[in-house]
Design a protein around this motif. Structure first.
Motif, PDB file in Angstrom:
ATOM      1  N   ARG A  12      86.005 -72.965   2.535  1.00 48.69           N
ATOM      2  CA  ARG A  12      85.158 -72.957   3.729  1.00 48.69           C
ATOM      3  C   ARG A  12      83.702 -72.860   3.288  1.00 48.69           C
ATOM      4  N   PRO A  13      82.806 -73.539   3.982  1.00 45.52           N
ATOM      5  CA  PRO A  13      81.386 -73.474   3.596  1.00 45.52           C
ATOM      6  C   PRO A  13      80.828 -72.050   3.600  1.00 45.52           C
ATOM      7  N   GLU A  15      82.436 -69.293   2.827  1.00 46.03           N
ATOM      8  CA  GLU A  15      82.890 -68.653   1.593  1.00 46.03           C
ATOM      9  C   GLU A  15      82.071 -69.136   0.395  1.00 46.03           C
ATOM     10  N   VAL A  16      81.826 -70.432   0.350  1.00 46.82           N
ATOM     11  CA  VAL A  16      81.058 -71.003  -0.758  1.00 46.82           C
ATOM     12  C   VAL A  16      79.637 -70.455  -0.741  1.00 46.82           C
ATOM     13  N   LEU A  17      79.045 -70.335   0.443  1.00 46.21           N
ATOM     14  CA  LEU A  17      77.688 -69.807   0.545  1.00 46.21           C
ATOM     15  C   LEU A  17      77.633 -68.350   0.087  1.00 46.21           C
ATOM     16  N   GLU A  18      78.633 -67.560   0.441  1.00 49.96           N
ATOM     17  CA  GLU A  18      78.668 -66.163  -0.004  1.00 49.96           C
ATOM     18  C   GLU A  18      78.766 -66.075  -1.527  1.00 49.96           C
ATOM     19  N   LEU A  19      79.599 -66.930  -2.122  1.00 46.59           N
ATOM     20  CA  LEU A  19      79.695 -66.950  -3.580  1.00 46.59           C
ATOM     21  C   LEU A  19      78.391 -67.417  -4.217  1.00 46.59           C
ATOM     22  N   CYS A  20      77.730 -68.382  -3.598  1.00 48.18           N
ATOM     23  CA  CYS A  20      76.432 -68.849  -4.104  1.00 48.18           C
ATOM     24  C   CYS A  20      75.417 -67.720  -4.094  1.00 48.18           C
ATOM     25  N   LEU A  21      75.369 -66.964  -3.008  1.00 47.78           N
ATOM     26  CA  LEU A  21      74.433 -65.840  -2.917  1.00 47.78           C
ATOM     27  C   LEU A  21      74.741 -64.785  -3.976  1.00 47.78           C
ATOM     28  N   LEU A  50      70.803 -71.496  -2.107  1.00 43.83           N
ATOM     29  CA  LEU A  50      70.830 -72.666  -1.228  1.00 43.83           C
ATOM     30  C   LEU A  50      70.847 -73.959  -2.030  1.00 43.83           C
ATOM     31  N   LEU A  51      70.141 -73.988  -3.158  1.00 44.04           N
ATOM     32  CA  LEU A  51      70.180 -75.178  -4.011  1.00 44.04           C
ATOM     33  C   LEU A  51      71.533 -75.325  -4.694  1.00 44.04           C
ATOM     34  N   LEU A  52      72.177 -74.218  -5.000  1.00 46.52           N
ATOM     35  CA  LEU A  52      73.522 -74.253  -5.564  1.00 46.52           C
ATOM     36  C   LEU A  52      74.525 -74.757  -4.524  1.00 46.52           C
ATOM     37  N   PHE A  53      74.388 -74.305  -3.298  1.00 48.97           N
ATOM     38  CA  PHE A  53      75.222 -74.777  -2.188  1.00 48.97           C
ATOM     39  C   PHE A  53      75.040 -76.285  -2.003  1.00 48.97           C
ATOM     40  N   ARG A  54      73.803 -76.726  -2.076  1.00 47.61           N
ATOM     41  CA  ARG A  54      73.497 -78.151  -1.949  1.00 47.61           C
ATOM     42  C   ARG A  54      74.160 -78.956  -3.056  1.00 47.61           C
ATOM     43  N   ALA A  55      74.089 -78.463  -4.295  1.00 47.94           N
ATOM     44  CA  ALA A  55      74.679 -79.168  -5.424  1.00 47.94           C
ATOM     45  C   ALA A  55      76.203 -79.173  -5.349  1.00 47.94           C
ATOM     46  N   PHE A  56      76.801 -78.093  -4.854  1.00 45.48           N
ATOM     47  CA  PHE A  56      78.257 -78.008  -4.764  1.00 45.48           C
ATOM     48  C   PHE A  56      78.813 -79.065  -3.825  1.00 45.48           C
ATOM     49  N   TYR A  57      78.163 -79.246  -2.688  1.00 51.42           N
ATOM     50  CA  TYR A  57      78.645 -80.216  -1.701  1.00 51.42           C
ATOM     51  C   TYR A  57      78.013 -81.597  -1.861  1.00 51.42           C
ATOM     52  N   GLY A  58      77.014 -81.734  -2.719  1.00 57.08           N
ATOM     53  CA  GLY A  58      76.370 -83.033  -2.912  1.00 57.08           C
ATOM     54  C   GLY A  58      75.590 -83.489  -1.686  1.00 57.08           C
ATOM     55  N   LEU A  59      74.900 -82.559  -1.054  1.00 57.19           N
ATOM     56  CA  LEU A  59      74.159 -82.851   0.174  1.00 57.19           C
ATOM     57  C   LEU A  59      72.708 -83.213  -0.120  1.00 57.19           C
ATOM     58  N   THR A  60      72.083 -83.844   0.852  1.00 63.43           N
ATOM     59  CA  THR A  60      70.645 -84.044   0.782  1.00 63.43           C
ATOM     60  C   THR A  60      69.974 -82.753   1.267  1.00 63.43           C
ATOM     61  N   TYR A  61      68.659 -82.680   1.105  1.00 61.43           N
ATOM     62  CA  TYR A  61      67.961 -81.470   1.555  1.00 61.43           C
ATOM     63  C   TYR A  61      68.065 -81.307   3.075  1.00 61.43           C
ATOM     64  N   ARG A  62      67.934 -82.388   3.812  1.00 64.62           N
ATOM     65  CA  ARG A  62      68.037 -82.302   5.275  1.00 64.62           C
ATOM     66  C   ARG A  62      69.442 -81.922   5.723  1.00 64.62           C
ATOM     67  N   ALA A  63      70.447 -82.487   5.076  1.00 60.30           N
ATOM     68  CA  ALA A  63      71.830 -82.139   5.426  1.00 60.30           C
ATOM     69  C   ALA A  63      72.127 -80.684   5.086  1.00 60.30           C
ATOM     70  N   THR A  64      71.547 -80.198   3.998  1.00 60.45           N
ATOM     71  CA  THR A  64      71.702 -78.794   3.635  1.00 60.45           C
ATOM     72  C   THR A  64      71.116 -77.908   4.726  1.00 60.45           C
ATOM     73  N   GLU A  65      69.939 -78.268   5.195  1.00 61.80           N
ATOM     74  CA  GLU A  65      69.309 -77.483   6.264  1.00 61.80           C
ATOM     75  C   GLU A  65      70.164 -77.512   7.529  1.00 61.80           C
ATOM     76  N   ALA A  66      70.740 -78.650   7.862  1.00 62.07           N
ATOM     77  CA  ALA A  66      71.587 -78.758   9.054  1.00 62.07           C
ATOM     78  C   ALA A  66      72.838 -77.882   8.912  1.00 62.07           C
ATOM     79  N   HIS A  67      73.454 -77.869   7.732  1.00 62.44           N
ATOM     80  CA  HIS A  67      74.629 -77.018   7.514  1.00 62.44           C
ATOM     81  C   HIS A  67      74.263 -75.546   7.604  1.00 62.44           C
TER      82      HIS A  67
END
Length: 120
Positions: A12-13, A15-21, A50-67
């Motif tokens: 789940r995103p 969970e991934v964000l908590e691990l990133c933090l 947040l940059l680690l979360f972005r790299a994990f999912y392969g998102l753009t910066y705007r998509a990262t902000e939306a998530h």
């Protein structure tokens, strides 16, 4: 579906964000608290997470902000601030090492079926 009809759980995103933090707080440098200039609004650890979360999912910066709008309740850096931080402060070797550790931690939390590669 897996071999035996079990639905394989994806991370789940949240969970991934908590691990990133968690991982980012271990390696992030302390936030400067000098007397000159505008103070930092967000910590180095938050930017790195947040940059680690972005790299994990392969998102753009705007998509990262939306998530992140769906996942975080408080304020967080904009996509422009993330891009500027990445350009100025990000060490690619540190991010790659953290990404490998994150994948290991996520794989350890997910139930695996025998003989299946992770995240297939």
């Amino acid at each position: 579906m897996g071999k035996r009809g079990f639905v394989r759980r994806e991370p789940r995103p949240k969970e991934v964000l908590e691990l990133c933090l968690y991982l980012a707080q271990e390696v992030a440098p302390p936030t400067p608290k000098g007397h000159r200039g505008r103070p930092w609004r967000y910590t180095h650890a938050l930017y790195l997470a947040l940059l680690l979360f972005r790299a994990f999912y392969g998102l753009t910066y705007r998509a990262t902000e939306a998530h992140l709008q769906d996942l975080l309740e408080g304020p967080f850096p904009s996509h422009q601030a993330l891009a500027a931080y990445a350009q100025k402060h990000l060490n690619e070797e540190v991010l790659q090492a953290l990404l490998e550790r994150l994948v290991q931690k996520v794989e350890a939390r997910l139930p695996q079926e025998e003989g299946e590669p992770p995240f297939s």
